[in-house]
Motif scaffolding. Structure first.
Motif, PDB file in Angstrom:
ATOM      1  N   SER A 174       0.644  -1.024   0.277  1.00  0.00           N
ATOM      2  CA  SER A 174       0.631  -0.349  -0.254  1.00  0.00           C
ATOM      3  C   SER A 174       0.595   1.232   0.390  1.00  0.00           C
ATOM      4  N   VAL A 175       0.765   2.146  -0.945  1.00  0.00           N
ATOM      5  CA  VAL A 175       1.068   4.162  -1.294  1.00  0.00           C
ATOM      6  C   VAL A 175       0.215   4.626   0.119  1.00  0.00           C
ATOM      7  N   PRO A 176       1.406   4.880   0.618  1.00  0.00           N
ATOM      8  CA  PRO A 176      -0.145   6.046   1.772  1.00  0.00           C
ATOM      9  C   PRO A 176      -0.227   7.341   1.185  1.00  0.00           C
ATOM     10  N   ALA A 177       0.056   8.153   1.824  1.00  0.00           N
ATOM     11  CA  ALA A 177      -0.625   9.463   0.498  1.00  0.00           C
ATOM     12  C   ALA A 177       0.748  10.145   0.988  1.00  0.00           C
ATOM     13  N   SER A 178       0.920  10.583   2.223  1.00  0.00           N
ATOM     14  CA  SER A 178       2.117  11.372   2.709  1.00  0.00           C
ATOM     15  C   SER A 178       3.762  10.365   2.736  1.00  0.00           C
ATOM     16  N   ALA A 179       3.329   8.971   1.912  1.00  0.00           N
ATOM     17  CA  ALA A 179       4.790   8.582   1.436  1.00  0.00           C
ATOM     18  C   ALA A 179       6.260   9.613   0.829  1.00  0.00           C
ATOM     19  N   PRO A 180       7.186   9.941   1.145  1.00  0.00           N
ATOM     20  CA  PRO A 180       8.113  10.103   0.563  1.00  0.00           C
ATOM     21  C   PRO A 180       8.142   8.959  -1.122  1.00  0.00           C
ATOM     22  N   THR A 181       7.907  10.010  -1.961  1.00  0.00           N
ATOM     23  CA  THR A 181       8.228   9.026  -3.546  1.00  0.00           C
ATOM     24  C   THR A 181       8.840   9.796  -3.911  1.00  0.00           C
ATOM     25  N   TYR A 182      10.138   8.463  -4.957  1.00  0.00           N
ATOM     26  CA  TYR A 182      11.422   9.300  -5.615  1.00  0.00           C
ATOM     27  C   TYR A 182      10.882   8.706  -7.277  1.00  0.00           C
ATOM     28  N   THR A 183      11.366   9.624  -8.084  1.00  0.00           N
ATOM     29  CA  THR A 183      11.115   8.994  -9.290  1.00  0.00           C
ATOM     30  C   THR A 183      12.367   9.566 -10.497  1.00  0.00           C
ATOM     31  N   SER A 184      13.385   9.821  -9.864  1.00  0.00           N
ATOM     32  CA  SER A 184      14.221   9.971 -11.265  1.00  0.00           C
ATOM     33  C   SER A 184      15.052   9.012 -12.083  1.00  0.00           C
ATOM     34  N   GLY A 185      14.741   7.970 -11.583  1.00  0.00           N
ATOM     35  CA  GLY A 185      15.463   6.697 -11.807  1.00  0.00           C
ATOM     36  C   GLY A 185      16.709   6.581 -11.794  1.00  0.00           C
ATOM     37  N   GLN A 186      17.127   7.565 -11.093  1.00  0.00           N
ATOM     38  CA  GLN A 186      18.245   7.701 -10.407  1.00  0.00           C
ATOM     39  C   GLN A 186      18.637   7.562  -9.567  1.00  0.00           C
ATOM     40  N   ASP A 187      17.831   7.023  -8.282  1.00  0.00           N
ATOM     41  CA  ASP A 187      17.514   7.429  -7.195  1.00  0.00           C
ATOM     42  C   ASP A 187      18.077   7.177  -5.654  1.00  0.00           C
ATOM     43  N   ASN A 188      19.240   7.791  -4.731  1.00  0.00           N
ATOM     44  CA  ASN A 188      19.971   7.616  -4.141  1.00  0.00           C
ATOM     45  C   ASN A 188      19.840   8.097  -2.829  1.00  0.00           C
ATOM     46  N   ILE A 189      19.316   6.384  -2.075  1.00  0.00           N
ATOM     47  CA  ILE A 189      18.398   6.888  -0.650  1.00  0.00           C
ATOM     48  C   ILE A 189      19.815   6.403   0.360  1.00  0.00           C
ATOM     49  N   VAL A 190      19.743   7.569   1.504  1.00  0.00           N
ATOM     50  CA  VAL A 190      20.638   6.618   2.361  1.00  0.00           C
ATOM     51  C   VAL A 190      19.591   6.181   3.381  1.00  0.00           C
TER      52      VAL A 190
END
Length: 119
Positions: free
Chosen positions: A76-92
């Motif tokens: 499930s995707v909550p409305a407030s969830a951080p969402t990345y869309t660049s295709g080259q996402d770098n997440i710490v």
């Protein structure tokens, strides 16, 4: 500047640099990238807080959504969830459990999700 202040500054700079030196960057899915059936890729890896995950995929074809365990389990995707869309996402990674899914309809259910536990 006094010698004592100089030493304190050098130690502080060395501590900052040492944290960066030990962080590891992981390409999610290795050469396949963020793709269907990726669930389980994270198994056997020893992630640490501060390491980064790089999600490579065709922008517009997928995304990366940061979720909690309940939303990971239910895809499930909550409305407030951080969402990345660049295709080259770098997440710490944060210390503890880190959950990621693809928020496109049916993608998470097709195995586009990982749970990375960082010590």
């Amino acid at each position: 500047m006094s010698q004592q202040k100089t030493i304190v500054m050098l130690v502080a700079v060395m501590m900052l640099l040492s944290n960066k030196a030990y962080a590891t960057s992981y390409n999610v899915g290795d050469s396949s990238g963020w793709a269907f059936g990726i669930a389980g890729w994270e198994n056997g890896k020893s992630f640490k807080a501060g390491d980064s995950l790089v999600f490579n995929y065709g922008a517009g074809a997928h995304n990366v959504v940061v979720v909690d365990k309940a939303n990971y389990d239910s895809c499930s995707v909550p409305a407030s969830a951080p969402t990345y869309t660049s295709g080259q996402d770098n997440i710490v990674l944060n210390k503890g459990a880190n959950y990621f899914i693809c928020g496109f309809n049916g993608h998470c259910q097709a195995g586009m999700k990982i749970a990375a536990n960082a010590s």
